[in-house]
Design an enzyme around this catalytic site. Structure first.
Site, PDB file in Angstrom:
ATOM      1  N   LYS A 196       0.739  -1.096  -0.006  1.00 17.58           N
ATOM      2  CA  LYS A 196       0.084  -0.060  -0.047  1.00 17.58           C
ATOM      3  C   LYS A 196       0.861   1.448   0.049  1.00 17.58           C
ATOM      4  CE  LYS A 196      -4.426   0.811   0.272  1.00 17.58           C
ATOM      5  NZ  LYS A 196      -5.368  -0.076  -0.400  1.00 17.58           N
TER       6      LYS A 196
HETATM    7  P1  NAD Z   1     -12.980   7.481  -2.948  1.00 16.64           P
HETATM    8  O1  NAD Z   1     -12.337   8.576  -2.407  1.00 16.64           O
HETATM    9  O2  NAD Z   1     -13.643   7.376  -4.272  1.00 16.64           O
HETATM   10  O3  NAD Z   1     -14.638   7.492  -2.092  1.00 16.64           O
HETATM   11  C1  NAD Z   1     -14.714   7.686  -0.609  1.00 16.64           C
HETATM   12  C2  NAD Z   1     -16.003   8.387  -0.321  1.00 16.64           C
HETATM   13  O4  NAD Z   1     -16.342   8.197   0.985  1.00 16.64           O
HETATM   14  C3  NAD Z   1     -16.097   9.972  -0.752  1.00 16.64           C
HETATM   15  O5  NAD Z   1     -17.105  10.194  -1.399  1.00 16.64           O
HETATM   16  C4  NAD Z   1     -16.008  10.482   0.767  1.00 16.64           C
HETATM   17  O6  NAD Z   1     -16.506  11.788   0.890  1.00 16.64           O
HETATM   18  C5  NAD Z   1     -16.884   9.366   1.379  1.00 16.64           C
HETATM   19  N1  NAD Z   1     -16.580   9.628   2.958  1.00 16.64           N
HETATM   20  C6  NAD Z   1     -15.218   9.645   3.615  1.00 16.64           C
HETATM   21  N2  NAD Z   1     -15.385   9.463   4.824  1.00 16.64           N
HETATM   22  C7  NAD Z   1     -16.759   9.505   4.939  1.00 16.64           C
HETATM   23  C8  NAD Z   1     -17.483   9.353   6.317  1.00 16.64           C
HETATM   24  N3  NAD Z   1     -16.953   9.571   7.447  1.00 16.64           N
HETATM   25  N4  NAD Z   1     -18.778   9.177   6.193  1.00 16.64           N
HETATM   26  C9  NAD Z   1     -19.625   9.168   5.072  1.00 16.64           C
HETATM   27  N5  NAD Z   1     -18.880   9.335   3.936  1.00 16.64           N
HETATM   28  C10 NAD Z   1     -17.279   9.402   3.930  1.00 16.64           C
HETATM   29  O7  NAD Z   1     -12.444   6.191  -2.371  1.00 16.64           O
HETATM   30  P2  NAD Z   1     -12.936   4.594  -2.650  1.00 16.64           P
HETATM   31  O8  NAD Z   1     -12.147   4.249  -3.733  1.00 16.64           O
HETATM   32  O9  NAD Z   1     -14.377   4.496  -2.840  1.00 16.64           O
HETATM   33  O10 NAD Z   1     -12.701   3.744  -1.324  1.00 16.64           O
HETATM   34  C11 NAD Z   1     -13.562   3.693  -0.264  1.00 16.64           C
HETATM   35  C12 NAD Z   1     -12.990   2.533   0.480  1.00 16.64           C
HETATM   36  O11 NAD Z   1     -12.833   1.542  -0.312  1.00 16.64           O
HETATM   37  C13 NAD Z   1     -11.685   2.811   1.108  1.00 16.64           C
HETATM   38  O12 NAD Z   1     -11.337   2.261   2.533  1.00 16.64           O
HETATM   39  C14 NAD Z   1     -10.640   2.114   0.093  1.00 16.64           C
HETATM   40  O13 NAD Z   1      -9.513   1.421   0.898  1.00 16.64           O
HETATM   41  C15 NAD Z   1     -11.643   0.809  -0.115  1.00 16.64           C
HETATM   42  N6  NAD Z   1     -11.235   0.146  -1.330  1.00 16.64           N
HETATM   43  C16 NAD Z   1     -11.328   0.822  -2.445  1.00 16.64           C
HETATM   44  C17 NAD Z   1     -11.141  -0.005  -3.761  1.00 16.64           C
HETATM   45  C18 NAD Z   1     -11.173   0.695  -4.973  1.00 16.64           C
HETATM   46  O14 NAD Z   1     -10.985   0.150  -5.856  1.00 16.64           O
HETATM   47  N7  NAD Z   1     -11.175   1.816  -5.318  1.00 16.64           N
HETATM   48  C19 NAD Z   1     -10.801  -1.317  -3.500  1.00 16.64           C
HETATM   49  C20 NAD Z   1     -11.065  -1.946  -2.181  1.00 16.64           C
HETATM   50  C21 NAD Z   1     -11.394  -1.205  -1.206  1.00 16.64           C
END
Ligand code: NAD
Length: 421
Positions: free
Chosen positions: A111
């Site tokens: 990461k």
């Molecule tokens: P992103 O930045 O696209 O979206 C995150 C969203 O969550 C944003 O819209 C933000 O405003 C919102 N957010 C943040 N804190 C918040 C809170 N306390 N309450 C409500 N909303 C909140 O990120 P993402 O890529 O969608 O990733 C989200 C999660 O999924 C992370 O934990 C990431 O590690 C995990 N993840 C992502 C992927 C991927 O392919 N992008 C894959 C596996 C896991």
């Protein structure tokens, strides 16, 4: 489990280690092997000088942690944010090792992250920071070494800059160095929606166990970013009733189900979910505790802790985010018979399709979207079955089962390779 302070409870590395220790103990692994698996192989800290638009020079701190390369090249996203810490990146790297092993793809775990405030940086500043960060990592990344991908606050554009910077240094285009790229420069069809699709596939399997159909399954999703918005849209299209969406700047509730296609349009036009006419405004913290069949935390870590776990009223917790639930909350959820689809299984659709992207880049032959989705479904359904079977056989909850399955697979390879020699 020993009582811990809230600070300790929400430290992601502690959260990861607590589950690792339980699973390793249950597997009866020898002590030396436990040490090999418990600690990351490599941790890199870089200080990245960037010339800002106002003419000043800023120095940002970035990390890359490679937890394991036993089963293949390290694999894991890069996140940007003001609260990124080495402990968080370390935990996320370990989770990637376990996740890749749960879905049985030939990658280790890594990461990366940079401490910055991306919402207050211009595209030019983000590009210069990304390129310099990539240059600092040149010897450590590569298709056979460590393959970054997008995570919170990074996206396809970030990956295009990383791929281009790496290629400049290699004096040839190397598309397979990162995944989650735009399709025209070596990205995979279906990658953008893959994490959300994987969440839906595991939910499809879980509701069967409860005798539910999508039409009578109410879903609340926290986070409307890449993961949450795609999961919500795909589940809506599959007939699930999405009754709530929670974001940082507000939440929406409609007991009859929200029209996700309309909400996507609204978000595109307004850059926020707030003000959407097709649902009522709700309190974000209350909506997390509202009765539903499936709760999908898809935002960030530590959303379900010892403070609120007892008040969660879902039957299935589908962890779209990494580390949304603390170890102390696990026990409360287990007592309340919540069926948890743990993060290292539930959100593994993203890395699985990243694996497909890496394979396609190396082959130079690109698959049609239905092929990608079908192969993703095969892998996610098998992994779900493996974890649930493991939980039943060993009489443990799904999370510990997923860790045991993963640790067992990585330990087997470490032993076979003699990595500690
Ligand atoms: P992103 O930045 O696209 O979206 C995150 C969203 O969550 C944003 O819209 C933000 O405003 C919102 N957010 C943040 N804190 C918040 C809170 N306390 N309450 C409500 N909303 C909140 O990120 P993402 O890529 O969608 O990733 C989200 C999660 O999924 C992370 O934990 C990431 O590690 C995990 N993840 C992502 C992927 C991927 O392919 N992008 C894959 C596996 C896991």
């Amino acid at each position: 489990m020993k009582p811990v302070s809230l600070e300790q409870e929400i430290n992601p590395w502690e959260a990861q280690s607590a589950r690792f220790d339980v699973a390793a103990r249950k597997l009866n692994l020898d002590e030396g092997l436990v040490k090999v698996l418990r600690y990351p192989s490599r941790e890199l800290i870089v200080h990245i000088p960037v010339s800002m638009d106002n003419g000043n020079i800023e120095v940002f701190t970035g990390f890359r942690v490679q937890h394991s390369i036993a089963r293949g090249p390290a694999k894991g996203g890069v996140r940007y944010g003001p609260d990124v810490t080495l402990d968080e990146v370390r935990a996320l790297a370990a989770w990637m090792t376990w996740k890749c092993a749960v879905v049985n793809i030939p990658f280790g775990g890594a990461k990366g992250g940079i401490i910055c405030d991306p919402h207050h940086m211009s595209p030019g500043e983000l590009e210069r920071m990304t390129r310099r960060y990539t240059a600092e990592l040149i010897e450590f990344i590569g298709p056979e070494k460590d393959v970054p991908a997008p995570d919170m606050n990074t996206n396809e554009q970030t990956m295009a800059w990383m791929m281009d910077t790496y290629s400049m240094h290699m004096r040839q285009t190397v598309t397979a160095v990162v995944t989650g790229k735009p399709i025209n420069i070596g990205g995979s069809r279906g990658r953008r929606e893959a994490t959300g699709r994987g969440i839906m596939i595991t939910c499809d399997e879980a509701i069967k166990k409860f005798g539910l159909r999508p039409e009578n399954t109410r879903v609340i999703v926290q986070g409307f970013g890449n993961v949450g918005s795609n999961a919500a849209l795909l589940m809506h299209q599959a007939g699930y009733k999405i009754i709530g969406i929670i974001e940082v700047d507000g939440a929406l509730f409609n007991k009859n189900g929200i029209d996700l296609t309309a909400l996507w349009k609204h978000r595109e036009q307004n850059r926020s979910i707030t003000g959407f006419a097709g649902a009522d405004k709700a309190d974000p913290a209350e909506l997390m505790l509202t009765e539903c069949e499936i709760l999908v935390p898809a935002a960030t870590e530590n959303q379900i802790t010892s403070r609120n776990a007892a008040k969660i009223k879902c039957r299935i917790l589908a962890e779209g985010a990494n580390g949304p639930t603390t170890a102390a909350a696990d026990e409360i959820l287990a007592d309340n018979k919540v069926f948890v689809i743990p993060d290292i299984l539930c959100n593994a659709g993203g890395v699985t399709t990243s694996y497909f992207e890496w394979v396609q880049d190396r082959q130079g032959y690109f698959w049609k979207e239905p092929v990608v989705n079908e192969r993703l479904e095969d892998i996610m359904v098998s992994a779900f079955d493996d974890v649930v079977r493991y939980a039943n056989t060993h009489n443990v909850n799904n999370r510990i089962a997923a860790y045991m399955l993963a640790i067992d697979r990585v330990a087997y390879t470490v032993r076979q390779r003699g990595i500690y020699a």
